[in-house]
Design a protein around this motif. Structure first.
Motif, PDB file in Angstrom:
ATOM      1  N   TYR A  44       0.846  -1.193   0.000  1.00 30.86           N
ATOM      2  CA  TYR A  44       0.000   0.000   0.000  1.00 30.86           C
ATOM      3  C   TYR A  44       0.880   1.241   0.000  1.00 30.86           C
ATOM      4  O   TYR A  44       2.013   1.214   0.466  1.00 30.86           O
ATOM      5  N   THR A  45       0.292   2.354  -0.468  1.00 25.96           N
ATOM      6  CA  THR A  45       0.939   3.645  -0.293  1.00 25.96           C
ATOM      7  C   THR A  45      -0.123   4.669   0.079  1.00 25.96           C
ATOM      8  O   THR A  45      -1.175   4.758  -0.557  1.00 25.96           O
ATOM      9  N   LEU A  46       0.162   5.408   1.153  1.00 28.82           N
ATOM     10  CA  LEU A  46      -0.747   6.451   1.610  1.00 28.82           C
ATOM     11  C   LEU A  46      -0.598   7.685   0.738  1.00 28.82           C
ATOM     12  O   LEU A  46       0.520   8.112   0.436  1.00 28.82           O
ATOM     13  N   ILE A  47      -1.730   8.260   0.352  1.00 30.20           N
ATOM     14  CA  ILE A  47      -1.739   9.547  -0.336  1.00 30.20           C
ATOM     15  C   ILE A  47      -2.198  10.571   0.702  1.00 30.20           C
ATOM     16  O   ILE A  47      -3.393  10.660   1.008  1.00 30.20           O
ATOM     17  N   PRO A  48      -1.281  11.317   1.307  1.00 33.87           N
ATOM     18  CA  PRO A  48      -1.618  12.139   2.470  1.00 33.87           C
ATOM     19  C   PRO A  48      -2.415  13.385   2.101  1.00 33.87           C
ATOM     20  O   PRO A  48      -2.577  13.732   0.924  1.00 33.87           O
ATOM     21  N   TYR A  49      -2.893  14.063   3.146  1.00 30.17           N
ATOM     22  CA  TYR A  49      -3.696  15.266   2.938  1.00 30.17           C
ATOM     23  C   TYR A  49      -3.381  16.302   4.004  1.00 30.17           C
ATOM     24  O   TYR A  49      -3.191  15.974   5.179  1.00 30.17           O
ATOM     25  N   SER A  50      -3.326  17.556   3.597  1.00 32.77           N
ATOM     26  CA  SER A  50      -3.358  18.692   4.511  1.00 32.77           C
ATOM     27  C   SER A  50      -4.058  19.826   3.782  1.00 32.77           C
ATOM     28  O   SER A  50      -4.320  19.737   2.571  1.00 32.77           O
ATOM     29  N   SER A  51      -4.369  20.897   4.501  1.00 30.98           N
ATOM     30  CA  SER A  51      -5.131  21.981   3.877  1.00 30.98           C
ATOM     31  C   SER A  51      -4.374  22.639   2.729  1.00 30.98           C
ATOM     32  O   SER A  51      -4.991  23.227   1.835  1.00 30.98           O
ATOM     33  N   SER A  52      -3.056  22.545   2.739  1.00 29.41           N
ATOM     34  CA  SER A  52      -2.267  23.201   1.688  1.00 29.41           C
ATOM     35  C   SER A  52      -1.691  22.226   0.668  1.00 29.41           C
ATOM     36  O   SER A  52      -0.918  22.639  -0.197  1.00 29.41           O
ATOM     37  N   SER A  53      -2.062  20.961   0.757  1.00 31.19           N
ATOM     38  CA  SER A  53      -1.418  19.952  -0.084  1.00 31.19           C
ATOM     39  C   SER A  53      -2.178  19.707  -1.378  1.00 31.19           C
ATOM     40  O   SER A  53      -3.279  20.222  -1.599  1.00 31.19           O
ATOM     41  N   PHE A  54      -1.591  18.859  -2.219  1.00 34.01           N
ATOM     42  CA  PHE A  54      -2.212  18.495  -3.486  1.00 34.01           C
ATOM     43  C   PHE A  54      -3.427  17.596  -3.261  1.00 34.01           C
ATOM     44  O   PHE A  54      -3.576  16.970  -2.216  1.00 34.01           O
ATOM     45  N   ASP A  55      -4.269  17.526  -4.271  1.00 31.61           N
ATOM     46  CA  ASP A  55      -5.479  16.705  -4.195  1.00 31.61           C
ATOM     47  C   ASP A  55      -5.116  15.223  -4.159  1.00 31.61           C
ATOM     48  O   ASP A  55      -4.485  14.715  -5.093  1.00 31.61           O
ATOM     49  N   PRO A  56      -5.515  14.504  -3.126  1.00 31.86           N
ATOM     50  CA  PRO A  56      -5.110  13.095  -3.018  1.00 31.86           C
ATOM     51  C   PRO A  56      -5.786  12.181  -4.031  1.00 31.86           C
ATOM     52  O   PRO A  56      -5.212  11.159  -4.406  1.00 31.86           O
ATOM     53  N   PHE A  57      -6.976  12.525  -4.493  1.00 26.98           N
ATOM     54  CA  PHE A  57      -7.643  11.687  -5.494  1.00 26.98           C
ATOM     55  C   PHE A  57      -6.873  11.716  -6.818  1.00 26.98           C
ATOM     56  O   PHE A  57      -6.677  10.681  -7.461  1.00 26.98           O
ATOM     57  N   THR A  58      -6.414  12.900  -7.207  1.00 26.10           N
ATOM     58  CA  THR A  58      -5.678  13.022  -8.466  1.00 26.10           C
ATOM     59  C   THR A  58      -4.318  12.343  -8.373  1.00 26.10           C
ATOM     60  O   THR A  58      -3.906  11.609  -9.285  1.00 26.10           O
ATOM     61  N   LEU A  59      -3.607  12.569  -7.261  1.00 27.84           N
ATOM     62  CA  LEU A  59      -2.324  11.894  -7.087  1.00 27.84           C
ATOM     63  C   LEU A  59      -2.512  10.381  -7.022  1.00 27.84           C
ATOM     64  O   LEU A  59      -1.729   9.615  -7.586  1.00 27.84           O
ATOM     65  N   GLY A  60      -3.563   9.952  -6.320  1.00 23.17           N
ATOM     66  CA  GLY A  60      -3.833   8.518  -6.229  1.00 23.17           C
ATOM     67  C   GLY A  60      -4.098   7.892  -7.580  1.00 23.17           C
ATOM     68  O   GLY A  60      -3.623   6.786  -7.875  1.00 23.17           O
ATOM     69  N   ALA A  61      -4.862   8.576  -8.417  1.00 20.54           N
ATOM     70  CA  ALA A  61      -5.136   8.066  -9.765  1.00 20.54           C
ATOM     71  C   ALA A  61      -3.849   7.938 -10.570  1.00 20.54           C
ATOM     72  O   ALA A  61      -3.676   6.984 -11.344  1.00 20.54           O
ATOM     73  N   THR A  62      -2.943   8.881 -10.387  1.00 18.86           N
ATOM     74  CA  THR A  62      -1.659   8.831 -11.095  1.00 18.86           C
ATOM     75  C   THR A  62      -0.835   7.629 -10.645  1.00 18.86           C
ATOM     76  O   THR A  62      -0.246   6.914 -11.467  1.00 18.86           O
ATOM     77  N   VAL A  63      -0.788   7.397  -9.332  1.00 19.11           N
ATOM     78  CA  VAL A  63      -0.067   6.239  -8.815  1.00 19.11           C
ATOM     79  C   VAL A  63      -0.644   4.952  -9.378  1.00 19.11           C
ATOM     80  O   VAL A  63       0.082   4.056  -9.836  1.00 19.11           O
ATOM     81  N   LEU A  64      -1.960   4.832  -9.356  1.00 16.54           N
ATOM     82  CA  LEU A  64      -2.609   3.623  -9.866  1.00 16.54           C
ATOM     83  C   LEU A  64      -2.318   3.410 -11.348  1.00 16.54           C
ATOM     84  O   LEU A  64      -2.139   2.267 -11.798  1.00 16.54           O
ATOM     85  N   ALA A  65      -2.257   4.488 -12.101  1.00 23.83           N
ATOM     86  CA  ALA A  65      -2.042   4.378 -13.549  1.00 23.83           C
ATOM     87  C   ALA A  65      -0.646   3.879 -13.892  1.00 23.83           C
ATOM     88  O   ALA A  65      -0.432   3.337 -14.988  1.00 23.83           O
ATOM     89  N   HIS A  66       0.300   4.047 -12.976  1.00 23.63           N
ATOM     90  CA  HIS A  66       1.692   3.686 -13.261  1.00 23.63           C
ATOM     91  C   HIS A  66       2.172   2.465 -12.476  1.00 23.63           C
ATOM     92  O   HIS A  66       3.375   2.172 -12.457  1.00 23.63           O
ATOM     93  N   THR A  67       1.251   1.745 -11.834  1.00 19.55           N
ATOM     94  CA  THR A  67       1.629   0.568 -11.056  1.00 19.55           C
ATOM     95  C   THR A  67       0.703  -0.596 -11.380  1.00 19.55           C
ATOM     96  O   THR A  67      -0.341  -0.420 -12.016  1.00 19.55           O
ATOM     97  N   LYS A  68       1.097  -1.782 -10.923  1.00 15.89           N
ATOM     98  CA  LYS A  68       0.320  -2.983 -11.219  1.00 15.89           C
ATOM     99  C   LYS A  68      -0.317  -3.606  -9.987  1.00 15.89           C
ATOM    100  O   LYS A  68      -1.389  -4.204 -10.081  1.00 15.89           O
ATOM    101  N   ASN A  69       0.335  -3.498  -8.844  1.00 15.29           N
ATOM    102  CA  ASN A  69      -0.120  -4.245  -7.667  1.00 15.29           C
ATOM    103  C   ASN A  69      -0.437  -3.388  -6.451  1.00 15.29           C
ATOM    104  O   ASN A  69      -1.350  -3.716  -5.699  1.00 15.29           O
ATOM    105  N   ILE A  70       0.330  -2.346  -6.233  1.00 16.93           N
ATOM    106  CA  ILE A  70       0.192  -1.586  -4.998  1.00 16.93           C
ATOM    107  C   ILE A  70      -1.178  -0.927  -4.907  1.00 16.93           C
ATOM    108  O   ILE A  70      -1.751  -0.487  -5.912  1.00 16.93           O
TER     109      ILE A  70
END
Length: 367
Positions: A44-70
């Motif tokens: 697993y990999t955590l996509i963290p969140y804070s009020s000033s951070s990037f959108d975790p849904f978009t970053l998460g989609a990017t991670v999923l698009a470039h990986t096979k198992n995690i």
């Protein structure tokens, strides 16, 4: 006995040792980082969140698009996305990835941080809202017919989602050390996250979570997730030398205003950080290799407890927690990419070998 490993995905090369204020997304770094986690056997990999951070849904989609198992763990604050919208967004990601999504709820440990995005509820109210949110997600994922919801924080009529998670439900995680966290996590969640405390305190917390699960009438228990910041080197001696250099850099960065907790920051409001600071007063080293000066150097800003030692020492320390019942182990370092690679090469194989040895010993005993 099983265990899975969690890392954290970062959108750029900024890290605790060499922070880059307001660094933009580096797509190549994020892709390389995610693929390395996949290649080295993280689960697993955590996509963290804070009020000033990037959108975790978009970053998460990017991670999923470039990986096979995690699998990705999307950090979510209930005040930021309406629950019916989140239910569809999470289920969409889950379908696109073939079931590789988990959601981790953050009630919010700081009133000031919550207020930055317009959330002025107090802590107890935030946990009440979180409980409603979790119930709505599960209804959205399982109800075949339109349904109403009339709660204190959310009200709607005749909602129905046609977007179903791949495996029926998406695992729900929650963390914390307050009574409300134990109650909601124990009664409702699939995973409960803890920061790295000594073995005795961790055992007490696990027992509390399990007691809340039993009180709620559950026949199962939440999986236990424990987080550490390992500092690893070829030998224990070299690891301790490295640890003190890291500590010096953390202190220097905080003095320069390059850490999220300013030097004059007040004591943290959340119970988890308060617990870490209280334990730090009892000594620097606990159990085999649990090191607490990184807690005081950062005002216990999040998961800050380190494990220090050779790969064998780190692996043995992690196995101690697995023996307690923690089967999700989160490890991230201070030099994010290079530490993740070192863990994958030298630590994860030793932990998995230790689990196999324990299982084999059990089989021989049973025979």
């Amino acid at each position: 006995m099983t265990a899975e490993f969690i890392s954290v995905s970062f959108p750029n090369a900024s890290n605790d040792l060499n922070p880059i204020p307001d660094a933009p997304v580096d797509p190549r770094f994020l892709e390389r980082y995610a693929r390395s986690l996949d290649d080295y056997g993280f689960n697993y990999t955590l996509i963290p969140y804070s009020s000033s951070s990037f959108d975790p849904f978009t970053l998460g989609a990017t991670v999923l698009a470039h990986t096979k198992n995690i699998k990705i763990i999307v950090a979510l604050r209930p005040n930021t996305v309406y629950p019916t919208v989140a239910a569809k967004s999470l289920a969409t990601l889950d379908q696109l990835s073939g079931g590789r999504v988990v959601v981790h709820f953050i009630a919010g440990g700081s009133d000031e941080e919550q207020a930055r995005e317009g959330d002025f509820l107090n802590k107890e109210e935030r946990y009440e809202r979180q409980e409603e949110y979790i119930r709505i997600l599960r209804l959205a994922w399982t109800s075949r017919e339109p349904f109403d919801f009339d709660g204190k924080y959310y009200q709607f009529k005749q909602f129905r989602s046609a977007v179903r998670p791949t495996n029926g439900l998406i695992p729900i995680s929650l963390g914390g050390s307050s009574d409300a966290a134990y109650r909601i996590g124990g009664s409702l969640c699939d995973i409960f996250g803890l920061w790295g405390e000594p073995l005795a305190e961790t055992k007490q917390q696990i027992e509390r979570i399990y007691a809340e699960a039993a009180k709620a009438g559950r026949t199962d228990r939440p999986r236990i997730w424990v987080t550490f910041r390992p500092i690893v080197a070829e030998t224990d001696e070299l690891a301790w030398q490295k640890a003190h250099k890291i500590l010096d850099q953390l202190n220097e960065n905080r003095q320069k205003g390059l850490h999220r907790a300013p030097v004059n920051a007040p004591a943290p409001a959340n119970v988890g950080s308060q617990r870490l600071l209280e334990i730090a007063k009892r000594g620097d080293v606990h159990d085999r290799a649990l090191w607490y000066p990184t807690v005081t150097a950062t005002n216990a800003s999040g998961a800050t407890t380190a494990l220090v030692g050779s790969p064998r020492t780190i692996a043995d320390s992690i196995l101690d927690y697995i023996d307690l019942g923690a089967d999700l182990i989160s490890i991230r370092g201070y030099d994010n990419y290079n530490d993740a690679v070192d863990y994958g090469r030298y630590v994860l194989p030793l932990v998995r070998e230790g689990i196999r040895e324990r299982e084999e010993a059990k089989r021989k005993t049973a025979a």
